[in-house]
Write an enzyme that holds these catalytic residues in place. Sequence first.
Site, PDB file in Angstrom:
ATOM      1  N   PHE A 129      -0.501   2.516   8.363  1.00  0.00           N
ATOM      2  CA  PHE A 129      -1.768   2.378   9.067  1.00  0.00           C
ATOM      3  C   PHE A 129      -2.810   1.836   8.105  1.00  0.00           C
ATOM      4  O   PHE A 129      -3.059   2.428   7.062  1.00  0.00           O
ATOM      5  CB  PHE A 129      -2.211   3.747   9.600  1.00  0.00           C
ATOM      6  CG  PHE A 129      -3.557   3.749  10.273  1.00  0.00           C
ATOM      7  CD1 PHE A 129      -3.750   3.091  11.475  1.00  0.00           C
ATOM      8  CD2 PHE A 129      -4.637   4.412   9.713  1.00  0.00           C
ATOM      9  CE1 PHE A 129      -4.990   3.093  12.111  1.00  0.00           C
ATOM     10  CE2 PHE A 129      -5.887   4.427  10.337  1.00  0.00           C
ATOM     11  CZ  PHE A 129      -6.058   3.759  11.533  1.00  0.00           C
ATOM     12  N   HIS A 150       0.855  -1.197   0.000  1.00  0.00           N
ATOM     13  CA  HIS A 150       0.000   0.000   0.000  1.00  0.00           C
ATOM     14  C   HIS A 150       0.884   1.237   0.000  1.00  0.00           C
ATOM     15  O   HIS A 150       1.800   1.332   0.817  1.00  0.00           O
ATOM     16  CB  HIS A 150      -0.895   0.006   1.249  1.00  0.00           C
ATOM     17  CG  HIS A 150      -1.860  -1.137   1.295  1.00  0.00           C
ATOM     18  ND1 HIS A 150      -3.073  -1.107   0.661  1.00  0.00           N
ATOM     19  CD2 HIS A 150      -1.769  -2.348   1.866  1.00  0.00           C
ATOM     20  CE1 HIS A 150      -3.705  -2.253   0.863  1.00  0.00           C
ATOM     21  NE2 HIS A 150      -2.932  -3.033   1.598  1.00  0.00           N
TER      22      HIS A 150
END
Lengths: 200, 200
Positions: free
Chosen positions: A111, A60
């Site tokens: 996160f 990501h």
Amino acid sequence: MEEIKVDEKEALACCGSSQFAKQMALASPFPSVDHAISVAKDIWFNKVDVIGWLEAFAAHPQIGESPSSHTTSAQWSKGEQSTALATATDSGLQELSDWNARYRQKFGHVFLICASGRSAAEILGELKNRYSNRPIHELEIASQEQMKITELRLRKLFSAKTKADSTGSQYSTAVASKAESTFHFPFCLLHLLPLPFLPP
Amino acid sequence: MEEIKVDEKEALACCGSSQFAKQMALASPFPSVDHAISVAKDIWFNKVDVIGWLEAFAAHPQIGESPSSHTTSAQWSKGEQSTALATATDSGLQELSDWNARYRQKFGHVFLICASGRSAAEILGELKNRYSNRPIHELEIASQEQMKITELRLRKLFSAKTKADSTGSQYSTAVASKAESTFHFPFCLLHLLPLPFLPP
């Protein structure tokens, strides 16, 4: 109904762990998307090691980075981030970016949250809450959030493949074509927001 | 009593995570070994991220590898592995080596156990039991075992430094000198056995 095949590249677009992708491809074809998700959960939680989890998290992009627009994963991610961005102020985005950097500094990975229906402020609140966790606890939460993202992407993949089969077109072409027309957000929250795509 | 200083290199010999070593050196000096261990536990469990945990695990050599005899960590490890080796048969050692390879294949890191007073057969039994764990569960167990090893090594470090202070000699020289006289085991079980050193 015909069984659906998932190859390694397609599985990797759903979850960036190479262990996960290899094992999903080996378990393919699947009689249904629900069966594929059940297999995916078993692979992800019981078979992929923590290094594989970190590899998936690292797939990501960071806040503020623009992902390549040429991969299926990047295209899906762009669609997934829209709602929170639509509810975010400039200062809210800056605070989210700052806290994300603090989070990464403490935990060593991005996160991850499945924030469907949540505002940017709610996501920031969740980030601040989770920041006080022990790293091992946070790793487990992040792995659960990654699985939620994987499940949403598997559903998109199966839906796209089924449509492509019914129209006789190629799945990969259909995805790429749709992707090119999506709006390019100035901030990339790909790891935050697996949300339905709503153009601003 | 004078406070005891621990520098980064000494802390790294107790636990091979660079994050751990830096934070221990920053927290130094310590009024007692018990205080140092309390600080070490807080750093290890609450502040070092999972990447740091994996770094510490990776600092333990593999079964069958011979560690460098020039580091304090390697010398301590050689002392720590003696009891289980003394109770192991050749076939038992081979089975331990085979299962260790299986474990590493599944979990991506070495099998860590603080096996004080346990026979090689008991350790093998524990390895087989733990093999069925989920990777995240096993990571947490391994981190607890690493902390037990770290605690034993901190006690050795403080004991050696106190002795060196009382005799006026250099701690590092004292350790190196003792180390050179230790027996070199044909199999290295450094990551398995933090046991008191008993020459065969």
